[in-house]
Design an enzyme around this catalytic site. Sequence first.
Site, PDB file in Angstrom:
ATOM      1  N   LYS A  27       0.860  -1.198   0.000  1.00  0.00           N
ATOM      2  CA  LYS A  27       0.000   0.000   0.000  1.00  0.00           C
ATOM      3  C   LYS A  27       0.883   1.230   0.000  1.00  0.00           C
ATOM      4  O   LYS A  27       2.024   1.182   0.482  1.00  0.00           O
ATOM      5  CB  LYS A  27      -0.883   0.011   1.259  1.00  0.00           C
TER       6      LYS A  27
HETATM    7  P1  NAD Z   1     -12.713   8.256  -3.324  1.00  0.00           P
HETATM    8  O1  NAD Z   1     -11.680   9.241  -3.018  1.00  0.00           O
HETATM    9  O2  NAD Z   1     -13.141   8.067  -4.732  1.00  0.00           O
HETATM   10  O3  NAD Z   1     -14.045   8.578  -2.480  1.00  0.00           O
HETATM   11  C1  NAD Z   1     -14.055   8.755  -1.096  1.00  0.00           C
HETATM   12  C2  NAD Z   1     -15.435   9.252  -0.681  1.00  0.00           C
HETATM   13  O4  NAD Z   1     -15.506   9.286   0.734  1.00  0.00           O
HETATM   14  C3  NAD Z   1     -15.733  10.663  -1.164  1.00  0.00           C
HETATM   15  O5  NAD Z   1     -17.115  10.735  -1.515  1.00  0.00           O
HETATM   16  C4  NAD Z   1     -15.464  11.530   0.066  1.00  0.00           C
HETATM   17  O6  NAD Z   1     -16.189  12.731   0.045  1.00  0.00           O
HETATM   18  C5  NAD Z   1     -15.961  10.581   1.135  1.00  0.00           C
HETATM   19  N1  NAD Z   1     -15.408  10.856   2.453  1.00  0.00           N
HETATM   20  C6  NAD Z   1     -14.140  11.177   2.798  1.00  0.00           C
HETATM   21  N2  NAD Z   1     -14.037  11.344   4.108  1.00  0.00           N
HETATM   22  C7  NAD Z   1     -15.278  11.119   4.634  1.00  0.00           C
HETATM   23  C8  NAD Z   1     -15.830  11.099   5.932  1.00  0.00           C
HETATM   24  N3  NAD Z   1     -15.079  11.385   6.992  1.00  0.00           N
HETATM   25  N4  NAD Z   1     -17.141  10.793   6.067  1.00  0.00           N
HETATM   26  C9  NAD Z   1     -17.905  10.489   5.001  1.00  0.00           C
HETATM   27  N5  NAD Z   1     -17.446  10.486   3.754  1.00  0.00           N
HETATM   28  C10 NAD Z   1     -16.145  10.795   3.566  1.00  0.00           C
HETATM   29  O7  NAD Z   1     -12.197   6.881  -2.663  1.00  0.00           O
HETATM   30  P2  NAD Z   1     -12.627   5.408  -3.055  1.00  0.00           P
HETATM   31  O8  NAD Z   1     -11.663   4.882  -4.041  1.00  0.00           O
HETATM   32  O9  NAD Z   1     -14.086   5.375  -3.318  1.00  0.00           O
HETATM   33  O10 NAD Z   1     -12.298   4.640  -1.692  1.00  0.00           O
HETATM   34  C11 NAD Z   1     -13.233   4.594  -0.622  1.00  0.00           C
HETATM   35  C12 NAD Z   1     -12.851   3.480   0.314  1.00  0.00           C
HETATM   36  O11 NAD Z   1     -12.826   2.244  -0.393  1.00  0.00           O
HETATM   37  C13 NAD Z   1     -11.473   3.603   0.969  1.00  0.00           C
HETATM   38  O12 NAD Z   1     -11.542   3.084   2.268  1.00  0.00           O
HETATM   39  C14 NAD Z   1     -10.604   2.715   0.109  1.00  0.00           C
HETATM   40  O13 NAD Z   1      -9.469   2.233   0.800  1.00  0.00           O
HETATM   41  C15 NAD Z   1     -11.580   1.601  -0.198  1.00  0.00           C
HETATM   42  N6  NAD Z   1     -11.250   0.813  -1.387  1.00  0.00           N
HETATM   43  C16 NAD Z   1     -11.148   1.393  -2.599  1.00  0.00           C
HETATM   44  C17 NAD Z   1     -10.864   0.614  -3.711  1.00  0.00           C
HETATM   45  C18 NAD Z   1     -10.817   1.184  -5.095  1.00  0.00           C
HETATM   46  O14 NAD Z   1     -10.763   0.407  -6.050  1.00  0.00           O
HETATM   47  N7  NAD Z   1     -10.874   2.484  -5.272  1.00  0.00           N
HETATM   48  C19 NAD Z   1     -10.655  -0.767  -3.564  1.00  0.00           C
HETATM   49  C20 NAD Z   1     -10.780  -1.326  -2.307  1.00  0.00           C
HETATM   50  C21 NAD Z   1     -11.090  -0.525  -1.223  1.00  0.00           C
END
Ligand code: NAD
Length: 441
Positions: A108
């Site tokens: 990561k």
């Molecule tokens: P992203 O940046 O596209 O979106 C994050 C979202 O969370 C945004 O809408 C933001 O406004 C919101 N957010 C941020 N802080 C917040 C808070 N305190 N309360 C409520 N909402 C909040 O990120 P993403 O890629 O969608 O990732 C989201 C989660 O999924 C993370 O935990 C990431 O590790 C996990 N994840 C992502 C992927 C991927 O393929 N992108 C894969 C596995 C896991």
Amino acid sequence: MSEEILDPIVISEQQFDKAAAHIADLKTGLIDYLKQPNRTHIINFPVELDDGSVKTIQCFRVIHNRVFGPGKGGIRYHPDVTVDEVTSMAELMTWKCALVNLPYGGAKGGVICNPKELSSNELRHITRRFTSELASIIGPSTDIPAPDMYTDEQTMAWIFDTYDRLNPGKNNRPVVTGKPISLGGSLGRREATGKGCMFAAQRFLSKALIPEQQEIAGARVVIQGFGNVGAVAADEFFRQGATIIALSDSKGGIYSKVGLDPEQVAAFKAEHGTVVGMPDTLTISNEELLELDCDILIPSATAMQIHQHNAGNIKARLIVEAANNPTTPAADEILQKRGIYLIPDILANAGGVTVSYYEWVQNSANEQWELELVNQKMQKRIYEAVDAVFDYWQGCVVGENPVESKDEKTTIENAPDFRTVALIIAIKRVADATLMRGIWP
Ligand code: NAD
């Protein structure tokens, strides 16, 4: 109950120990090895900002384990990201890849910056410099980054381009996944994590543990976070016939008893920068959103959102962890006692890394697969992983699998929760492979 420690390393350790207690023949020395990262890179470098000033940026890349293959894991850009958080997520990647049988280890990355305050030029400078600092660490057969919070296809394109310039004359496309389609990205990668959540929930519900909710159709769903993962999950659950009653982003949440149309919310967010203010909705806080009366709760934002102090108020029947580490160990215990089921992150959000793997395979063979094929393959793999976890859990309930419990009876209450079961399977696989390879020298 004493105050729980909200430290990502402590949380990873507690989750690991809880699972390891069910694995009778795990060697003590091996436990220490499996808990620690192999390598941690901490890098500081200067970047010139648009106004001519210079800012020092700190970044991390942690490789937790490479027993099954190259390190694999996203890169997060966030002002609050820490090396401990990145380390715990690298470990999660090891277990996630092992659980869905991908030939990868866990890694990561994190960059301490606030993308909301940086221009595209500044983000490009940071990304190129970070990639060049990692040039001898990342590679198609050593460590393969991907997107995470606040990084996207554009970020991955810059990483690929930088690495490609530093390593000319080779097929460098497999160095990073989550690229734009035109640069070798896989069809379906952008949607994969949210879609995978839907597949995991679909399969889990079909096991009839919640008799009145055996499919997604008809479920009232609440989603925290409306980014890449949350917005796609909203769309996927909506298409399956769920009613999305609440959504949120970092600025707050919106609620509608009759349900939200994710496409309309996405259009509103594109125009206004937030979901808050969407017509015909009630504005709520992120804290209130988690405690809403619903059938399925999908945390899709940051870590440690469901904790000791709000787990007792969660009303969902099923939690699907789209985000990494959204639930603390104390909350896990409270939820289990209250009969609330939880599909853990390493299973629920594994669709993303699965399609990243397909992208890597396609890049290595210079192929582009049809979207339908990508989705079919991912669905099969997620279903198989849900089945493996469910079957092991059922083995615990009927007393076929060892259960670490003071109580002699093996019942649903005594069986480990689904996070622990998923970790038992993954840890066993990595431990067995480590011993099979033979300890060096
Ligand atoms: P992203 O940046 O596209 O979106 C994050 C979202 O969370 C945004 O809408 C933001 O406004 C919101 N957010 C941020 N802080 C917040 C808070 N305190 N309360 C409520 N909402 C909040 O990120 P993403 O890629 O969608 O990732 C989201 C989660 O999924 C993370 O935990 C990431 O590790 C996990 N994840 C992502 C992927 C991927 O393929 N992108 C894969 C596995 C896991």
